[in-house]
Design an enzyme around this catalytic site. Sequence first.
Site, PDB file in Angstrom:
ATOM      1  N   ARG A 153       0.455  -2.333  -2.021  1.00 17.29           N
ATOM      2  CA  ARG A 153      -0.034  -1.980  -0.920  1.00 17.29           C
ATOM      3  C   ARG A 153      -1.167  -2.415  -0.137  1.00 17.29           C
ATOM      4  O   ARG A 153      -2.078  -1.464  -1.372  1.00 17.29           O
ATOM      5  CB  ARG A 153       1.079  -1.026  -0.002  1.00 17.29           C
ATOM      6  CG  ARG A 153       2.632  -1.651   0.392  1.00 17.29           C
ATOM      7  CD  ARG A 153       2.736  -2.884   1.485  1.00 17.29           C
ATOM      8  NE  ARG A 153       4.070  -2.779   1.518  1.00 17.29           N
ATOM      9  CZ  ARG A 153       4.602  -3.072   0.875  1.00 17.29           C
ATOM     10  NH1 ARG A 153       4.306  -4.318  -0.236  1.00 17.29           N
ATOM     11  NH2 ARG A 153       6.495  -3.882   1.345  1.00 17.29           N
ATOM     12  N   GLU A 188      -3.238  -7.354   6.422  1.00 16.63           N
ATOM     13  CA  GLU A 188      -2.677  -8.376   5.217  1.00 16.63           C
ATOM     14  C   GLU A 188      -3.348  -9.891   5.307  1.00 16.63           C
ATOM     15  O   GLU A 188      -4.404 -10.518   3.846  1.00 16.63           O
ATOM     16  CB  GLU A 188      -0.665  -8.821   5.796  1.00 16.63           C
ATOM     17  CG  GLU A 188      -0.227  -9.924   4.557  1.00 16.63           C
ATOM     18  CD  GLU A 188       0.063  -8.565   3.776  1.00 16.63           C
ATOM     19  OE1 GLU A 188      -1.533  -8.478   2.386  1.00 16.63           O
ATOM     20  OE2 GLU A 188       1.896  -8.891   3.420  1.00 16.63           O
ATOM     21  N   HIS A 228       0.081 -13.041  -0.979  1.00 17.34           N
ATOM     22  CA  HIS A 228       0.887 -12.178  -1.029  1.00 17.34           C
ATOM     23  C   HIS A 228       2.259 -13.174  -2.009  1.00 17.34           C
ATOM     24  O   HIS A 228       3.595 -13.236  -0.905  1.00 17.34           O
ATOM     25  CB  HIS A 228       2.124 -11.575   0.145  1.00 17.34           C
ATOM     26  CG  HIS A 228       2.202 -10.485  -0.022  1.00 17.34           C
ATOM     27  ND1 HIS A 228       2.106  -9.061   1.019  1.00 17.34           N
ATOM     28  CD2 HIS A 228       3.126 -10.180  -0.819  1.00 17.34           C
ATOM     29  CE1 HIS A 228       3.694  -8.203   0.845  1.00 17.34           C
ATOM     30  NE2 HIS A 228       3.676  -8.478  -0.280  1.00 17.34           N
TER      31      HIS A 228
END
Length: 340
Positions: free
Chosen positions: A251, A279, A298
């Site tokens: 993360r 993100e 991601h």
Amino acid sequence: MTEPTPGPRPRAALAMSPDVASAVLDPESRAALDALCDLAPAVLDTFTTPAARAVLADTELLVTGWGCPPLDDDVLRAAPRLRAVVHTAGSVRGHVTDACWDRGIEVSSAAAANAVPVAEYTLAMILLTGKRVLESAREYRAARARADWLHTPRTVGNHRRTVGILSASLIGRRVIDLLRPHDVDVLLHDPYVDEAEAARLGVRSVPLAELFRLSDTVSVHTPLLPETRGLVSRDLIGSMKPGAVLINTARGAVVDQDALTDAALAGRVRAVLDVTEPEVLPHDHPLWDCEHVLITPHLAGSQGNEWRRLADTALLEVARWASGEGFQHPVRRERLAFLA
């Protein structure tokens, strides 16, 4: 002798975004699930509508995925027969609440299946950055000629490189397994792994500061918890070897991103970031154009044909539960604090 009559199939429903259901559960997987359960035709991405409440009233098993709303007290009151949740992805933190554990609902997750591509991505990045493939390709493209390979710096290559693994999570352990055939030294920091277990894993357990100081590459696999937010601090990043690599597939908030940005822009460290905080970084964030940083969207987790592994894992769990065998990959309430 008469064969025993099979019991009724459990009433089940899908709870996830419809797009996720289409992606993760292809027609063959959906048909296999329908054969195991009496599957409601609708995909629930909300639990508040009358139609959703009607489905919940009879549901014994929820097959969940990305986009599943929280299973809170109100939802569970509408689902009095619910006994199990099978999650087709990794973390269940977003939808399995304390109310589920209080009700004694059994929970399973495909986290072990989702760990496979993340570990594969991590191994690839460890080896590619050790060989400085991205930099060499960029320089080759610019020069259109080979450099003098006999003057390659001794810091290039993967022979006896030291790799530090931060957290012996499912993914961290899988990375350790994948590193075994390679001629690298592996260090581990995990406060819940003692020296005996580290020895069984084939790694050397070290304090956090030592992991960052000694490693040529540090790979972050710790979950984001209140105590791990900013765990990879400015001091730790500053202690890394010149040219060392930080890989983060966990993360973004586990890393002090401002400190990493400063170190990368100064050319002191390199980084591979599959996750950031936020993100998607702002368009003008300096990491986008930093030549020492590779940012990927991601993608380390399951995508494309890897979704089938998630579906197959969930199907096996549903089959085990329906037959009374119990889950192979249960999620325990007492372990939730240590999971992503």
